[in-house]
Write a protein that holds these residues in place. Structure first.
Motif, PDB file in Angstrom:
ATOM      1  N   VAL A  87       0.857  -1.188   0.000  1.00  0.00           N
ATOM      2  CA  VAL A  87       0.000   0.000   0.000  1.00  0.00           C
ATOM      3  C   VAL A  87       0.894   1.240   0.000  1.00  0.00           C
ATOM      4  O   VAL A  87       1.533   1.566   0.993  1.00  0.00           O
ATOM      5  CB  VAL A  87      -0.955   0.009   1.216  1.00  0.00           C
ATOM      6  N   ASP A  88       0.955   1.902  -1.144  1.00  0.00           N
ATOM      7  CA  ASP A  88       1.718   3.138  -1.263  1.00  0.00           C
ATOM      8  C   ASP A  88       0.802   4.314  -0.936  1.00  0.00           C
ATOM      9  O   ASP A  88      -0.340   4.129  -0.515  1.00  0.00           O
ATOM     10  CB  ASP A  88       2.330   3.269  -2.662  1.00  0.00           C
ATOM     11  N   SER A  89       1.299   5.517  -1.120  1.00  0.00           N
ATOM     12  CA  SER A  89       0.499   6.687  -0.740  1.00  0.00           C
ATOM     13  C   SER A  89      -0.804   6.781  -1.529  1.00  0.00           C
ATOM     14  O   SER A  89      -1.845   7.146  -0.981  1.00  0.00           O
ATOM     15  CB  SER A  89       1.310   7.972  -0.889  1.00  0.00           C
ATOM     16  N   ALA A  90      -0.779   6.448  -2.799  1.00  0.00           N
ATOM     17  CA  ALA A  90      -2.003   6.493  -3.612  1.00  0.00           C
ATOM     18  C   ALA A  90      -3.016   5.458  -3.131  1.00  0.00           C
ATOM     19  O   ALA A  90      -4.214   5.749  -3.028  1.00  0.00           O
ATOM     20  CB  ALA A  90      -1.674   6.266  -5.082  1.00  0.00           C
ATOM     21  N   LYS A  91      -2.534   4.264  -2.822  1.00  0.00           N
ATOM     22  CA  LYS A  91      -3.434   3.215  -2.325  1.00  0.00           C
ATOM     23  C   LYS A  91      -3.951   3.559  -0.932  1.00  0.00           C
ATOM     24  O   LYS A  91      -5.096   3.250  -0.597  1.00  0.00           O
ATOM     25  CB  LYS A  91      -2.730   1.866  -2.319  1.00  0.00           C
ATOM     26  N   ALA A  92      -3.114   4.203  -0.107  1.00  0.00           N
ATOM     27  CA  ALA A  92      -3.548   4.618   1.231  1.00  0.00           C
ATOM     28  C   ALA A  92      -4.682   5.636   1.127  1.00  0.00           C
ATOM     29  O   ALA A  92      -5.651   5.566   1.877  1.00  0.00           O
ATOM     30  CB  ALA A  92      -2.378   5.195   2.015  1.00  0.00           C
ATOM     31  N   LEU A  93      -4.557   6.558   0.184  1.00  0.00           N
ATOM     32  CA  LEU A  93      -5.631   7.532  -0.028  1.00  0.00           C
ATOM     33  C   LEU A  93      -6.912   6.844  -0.479  1.00  0.00           C
ATOM     34  O   LEU A  93      -8.012   7.203  -0.042  1.00  0.00           O
ATOM     35  CB  LEU A  93      -5.206   8.581  -1.051  1.00  0.00           C
ATOM     36  N   GLN A  94      -6.774   5.844  -1.344  1.00  0.00           N
ATOM     37  CA  GLN A  94      -7.938   5.088  -1.793  1.00  0.00           C
ATOM     38  C   GLN A  94      -8.590   4.359  -0.625  1.00  0.00           C
ATOM     39  O   GLN A  94      -9.808   4.334  -0.491  1.00  0.00           O
ATOM     40  CB  GLN A  94      -7.555   4.092  -2.891  1.00  0.00           C
ATOM     41  N   LEU A  95      -7.759   3.756   0.232  1.00  0.00           N
ATOM     42  CA  LEU A  95      -8.269   3.048   1.397  1.00  0.00           C
ATOM     43  C   LEU A  95      -9.026   3.997   2.321  1.00  0.00           C
ATOM     44  O   LEU A  95     -10.126   3.685   2.773  1.00  0.00           O
ATOM     45  CB  LEU A  95      -7.114   2.373   2.150  1.00  0.00           C
TER      46      LEU A  95
ATOM     47  N   ASP B 280     -16.416   6.425   2.577  1.00  0.00           N
ATOM     48  CA  ASP B 280     -17.640   6.093   1.843  1.00  0.00           C
ATOM     49  C   ASP B 280     -18.436   5.000   2.538  1.00  0.00           C
ATOM     50  O   ASP B 280     -19.648   5.112   2.697  1.00  0.00           O
ATOM     51  CB  ASP B 280     -17.309   5.647   0.421  1.00  0.00           C
ATOM     52  N   GLU B 281     -17.754   3.940   2.946  1.00  0.00           N
ATOM     53  CA  GLU B 281     -18.446   2.799   3.546  1.00  0.00           C
ATOM     54  C   GLU B 281     -19.083   3.146   4.883  1.00  0.00           C
ATOM     55  O   GLU B 281     -20.183   2.704   5.195  1.00  0.00           O
ATOM     56  CB  GLU B 281     -17.486   1.627   3.723  1.00  0.00           C
ATOM     57  N   LEU B 282     -18.365   3.939   5.696  1.00  0.00           N
ATOM     58  CA  LEU B 282     -18.833   4.222   7.047  1.00  0.00           C
ATOM     59  C   LEU B 282     -19.496   5.586   7.191  1.00  0.00           C
ATOM     60  O   LEU B 282     -19.934   5.935   8.278  1.00  0.00           O
ATOM     61  CB  LEU B 282     -17.656   4.113   8.025  1.00  0.00           C
ATOM     62  N   ASP B 283     -19.525   6.358   6.090  1.00  0.00           N
ATOM     63  CA  ASP B 283     -20.094   7.702   6.106  1.00  0.00           C
ATOM     64  C   ASP B 283     -19.476   8.550   7.219  1.00  0.00           C
ATOM     65  O   ASP B 283     -20.172   9.111   8.067  1.00  0.00           O
ATOM     66  CB  ASP B 283     -21.610   7.651   6.248  1.00  0.00           C
TER      67      ASP B 283
ATOM     68  N   TYR C 122     -11.044  -0.033  13.310  1.00  0.00           N
ATOM     69  CA  TYR C 122     -11.709   1.219  12.978  1.00  0.00           C
ATOM     70  C   TYR C 122     -13.082   0.945  12.386  1.00  0.00           C
ATOM     71  O   TYR C 122     -14.075   1.542  12.776  1.00  0.00           O
ATOM     72  CB  TYR C 122     -10.829   2.001  12.001  1.00  0.00           C
ATOM     73  N   ARG C 123     -13.139  -0.009  11.469  1.00  0.00           N
ATOM     74  CA  ARG C 123     -14.417  -0.354  10.842  1.00  0.00           C
ATOM     75  C   ARG C 123     -15.370  -0.940  11.862  1.00  0.00           C
ATOM     76  O   ARG C 123     -16.544  -0.611  11.887  1.00  0.00           O
ATOM     77  CB  ARG C 123     -14.204  -1.334   9.696  1.00  0.00           C
ATOM     78  N   THR C 124     -14.884  -1.803  12.744  1.00  0.00           N
ATOM     79  CA  THR C 124     -15.736  -2.444  13.740  1.00  0.00           C
ATOM     80  C   THR C 124     -16.246  -1.418  14.742  1.00  0.00           C
ATOM     81  O   THR C 124     -17.428  -1.387  15.078  1.00  0.00           O
ATOM     82  CB  THR C 124     -14.969  -3.554  14.479  1.00  0.00           C
ATOM     83  N   ALA C 125     -15.355  -0.553  15.229  1.00  0.00           N
ATOM     84  CA  ALA C 125     -15.745   0.451  16.199  1.00  0.00           C
ATOM     85  C   ALA C 125     -16.790   1.391  15.630  1.00  0.00           C
ATOM     86  O   ALA C 125     -17.765   1.728  16.285  1.00  0.00           O
ATOM     87  CB  ALA C 125     -14.520   1.239  16.665  1.00  0.00           C
TER      88      ALA C 125
END
Length: 71
Positions: A25-33, A39-42, A62-65
């Motif tokens: 995961v580079d900087s571009a992929k980190a931004l995508q993540l 988007d997923e968690l609003d 983070y997603r679970t919390a």
């Protein structure tokens, strides 16, 4: 989400994997993540640096919390 960004199968992802060293995961992929998390968690995670997400565990946590409303 991590499988999509890393290009690996979800079944290949392990908690101890590093986002950078193991998943590439580079900087571009980190931004995508981060965008995918927003988007997923609003939520807004614009202030979160990729360095604060060094492995899979914080992303899952983070997603679970957020899902259970404790953030």
């Amino acid at each position: 989400m991590l499988a999509k960004v890393s290009g690996l199968e979800a079944s290949a992802l392990k908690d101890e994997m590093s986002l950078v060293a193991d998943l590439g995961v580079d900087s571009a992929k980190a931004l995508q993540l981060l965008a995918d998390l927003e988007d997923e968690l609003d939520i807004d995670v614009a202030g979160v640096a990729s360095a604060t997400l060094p492995s899979i565990v914080p992303v899952r946590s983070y997603r679970t919390a957020e899902t259970i409303g404790s953030l």
